[in-house]
Scaffold this motif. Structure first.
Motif, mmCIF file in Angstrom:
data_model
loop_
_atom_site.group_PDB
_atom_site.id
_atom_site.type_symbol
_atom_site.label_atom_id
_atom_site.label_comp_id
_atom_site.label_asym_id
_atom_site.label_seq_id
_atom_site.Cartn_x
_atom_site.Cartn_y
_atom_site.Cartn_z
ATOM 1 N N PRO A 38 42.006 46.558 34.491
ATOM 2 C CA PRO A 38 42.499 45.606 35.283
ATOM 3 C C PRO A 38 44.008 45.444 35.285
ATOM 4 O O PRO A 38 44.711 45.864 34.243
ATOM 5 N N VAL A 39 44.590 44.873 36.230
ATOM 6 C CA VAL A 39 46.052 44.743 36.288
ATOM 7 C C VAL A 39 46.344 43.627 35.257
ATOM 8 O O VAL A 39 46.866 43.569 34.332
ATOM 9 N N TRP A 40 45.440 42.735 35.157
ATOM 10 C CA TRP A 40 45.273 41.646 34.155
ATOM 11 C C TRP A 40 43.879 41.051 33.902
ATOM 12 O O TRP A 40 42.985 40.860 35.001
ATOM 13 N N GLY A 41 43.514 40.962 32.632
ATOM 14 C CA GLY A 41 42.118 40.463 32.568
ATOM 15 C C GLY A 41 41.967 38.946 32.202
ATOM 16 O O GLY A 41 42.944 38.853 31.216
ATOM 17 N N ILE A 42 41.235 38.276 32.667
ATOM 18 C CA ILE A 42 41.298 36.899 32.335
ATOM 19 C C ILE A 42 39.809 36.231 31.806
ATOM 20 O O ILE A 42 38.773 36.899 32.438
ATOM 21 N N CYS A 43 39.798 35.416 31.219
ATOM 22 C CA CYS A 43 38.715 34.817 30.611
ATOM 23 C C CYS A 43 37.988 33.849 31.924
ATOM 24 O O CYS A 43 38.362 33.468 33.098
ATOM 25 N N PRO A 44 36.686 33.488 31.613
ATOM 26 C CA PRO A 44 35.872 32.628 32.321
ATOM 27 C C PRO A 44 36.474 31.211 32.947
ATOM 28 O O PRO A 44 36.962 31.053 34.105
ATOM 29 N N GLY A 45 37.573 30.707 31.782
ATOM 30 C CA GLY A 45 37.891 29.260 32.243
ATOM 31 C C GLY A 45 38.935 29.687 32.986
ATOM 32 O O GLY A 45 39.251 28.833 34.194
ATOM 33 N N HIS A 46 39.887 30.613 32.899
ATOM 34 C CA HIS A 46 41.204 30.868 33.545
ATOM 35 C C HIS A 46 40.772 31.381 34.837
ATOM 36 O O HIS A 46 41.399 31.059 35.928
ATOM 37 N N ALA A 47 39.617 32.132 35.018
ATOM 38 C CA ALA A 47 39.283 32.736 36.282
ATOM 39 C C ALA A 47 38.764 31.496 37.185
ATOM 40 O O ALA A 47 39.102 31.347 38.667
ATOM 41 N N GLU A 48 38.105 30.559 36.577
ATOM 42 C CA GLU A 48 37.610 29.381 37.557
ATOM 43 C C GLU A 48 38.846 28.466 37.884
ATOM 44 O O GLU A 48 38.707 27.932 38.914
ATOM 45 N N ARG A 49 39.716 28.227 37.144
ATOM 46 C CA ARG A 49 40.967 27.469 37.334
ATOM 47 C C ARG A 49 42.253 27.961 38.148
ATOM 48 O O ARG A 49 43.085 27.255 38.547
ATOM 49 N N LEU A 50 42.023 29.361 38.201
ATOM 50 C CA LEU A 50 43.100 30.149 38.870
ATOM 51 C C LEU A 50 43.369 29.385 40.308
ATOM 52 O O LEU A 50 42.578 29.263 41.170
ATOM 53 N N ARG A 51 44.711 29.311 40.507
ATOM 54 C CA ARG A 51 45.406 28.769 41.864
ATOM 55 C C ARG A 51 46.064 29.762 42.371
ATOM 56 O O ARG A 51 46.983 30.042 41.487
ATOM 57 N N ALA A 52 46.058 30.120 43.564
ATOM 58 C CA ALA A 52 47.151 31.074 44.090
ATOM 59 C C ALA A 52 48.351 30.373 44.478
ATOM 60 O O ALA A 52 48.345 29.031 44.627
ATOM 61 N N PRO A 53 49.694 30.790 44.535
ATOM 62 C CA PRO A 53 50.862 30.238 44.832
ATOM 63 C C PRO A 53 50.517 29.598 46.340
ATOM 64 O O PRO A 53 49.849 30.197 46.980
ATOM 65 N N GLU A 54 51.581 28.580 46.485
ATOM 66 C CA GLU A 54 51.796 27.918 47.816
ATOM 67 C C GLU A 54 51.788 29.081 48.812
ATOM 68 O O GLU A 54 52.434 29.760 48.728
ATOM 69 N N GLY A 55 50.928 29.080 49.988
ATOM 70 C CA GLY A 55 50.960 29.970 51.186
ATOM 71 C C GLY A 55 50.394 31.327 50.848
ATOM 72 O O GLY A 55 50.376 32.076 51.606
#
Length: 67
Positions: A38-55
């Motif tokens: 992966p470019v970045w590996g993330i955990c379940p909690g961070h994956a579910e809370r991930l928000r894309a930048p505006e736009g």
């Protein structure tokens, strides 16, 4: 490849791969794959809370999700 979340101070088990495309303004979440680090590996909690930048567009392409 680290099996831990890339978010500073987290250290939880990574379950998703986070990838950005700045030109297309896209964010993708994919299942971790041993064939493609992966470019970045993330955990379940961070994956579910991930928000894309505006736009930007966030696309969750994982086959399984964790809540």
């Amino acid at each position: 490849m680290s099996d831990r979340c890339a978010r500073p101070g987290c250290g939880a088990q990574a379950i998703a791969s986070l990838t950005y495309d700045y030109a297309q303004r896209m964010v993708w979440l994919d299942d971790l794959s041993p064939e493609e680090p992966p470019v970045w590996g993330i955990c379940p909690g961070h994956a579910e809370r991930l928000r894309a930048p505006e736009g930007w567009v966030r696309e969750d392409r994982r086959e399984r999700t964790f809540t």
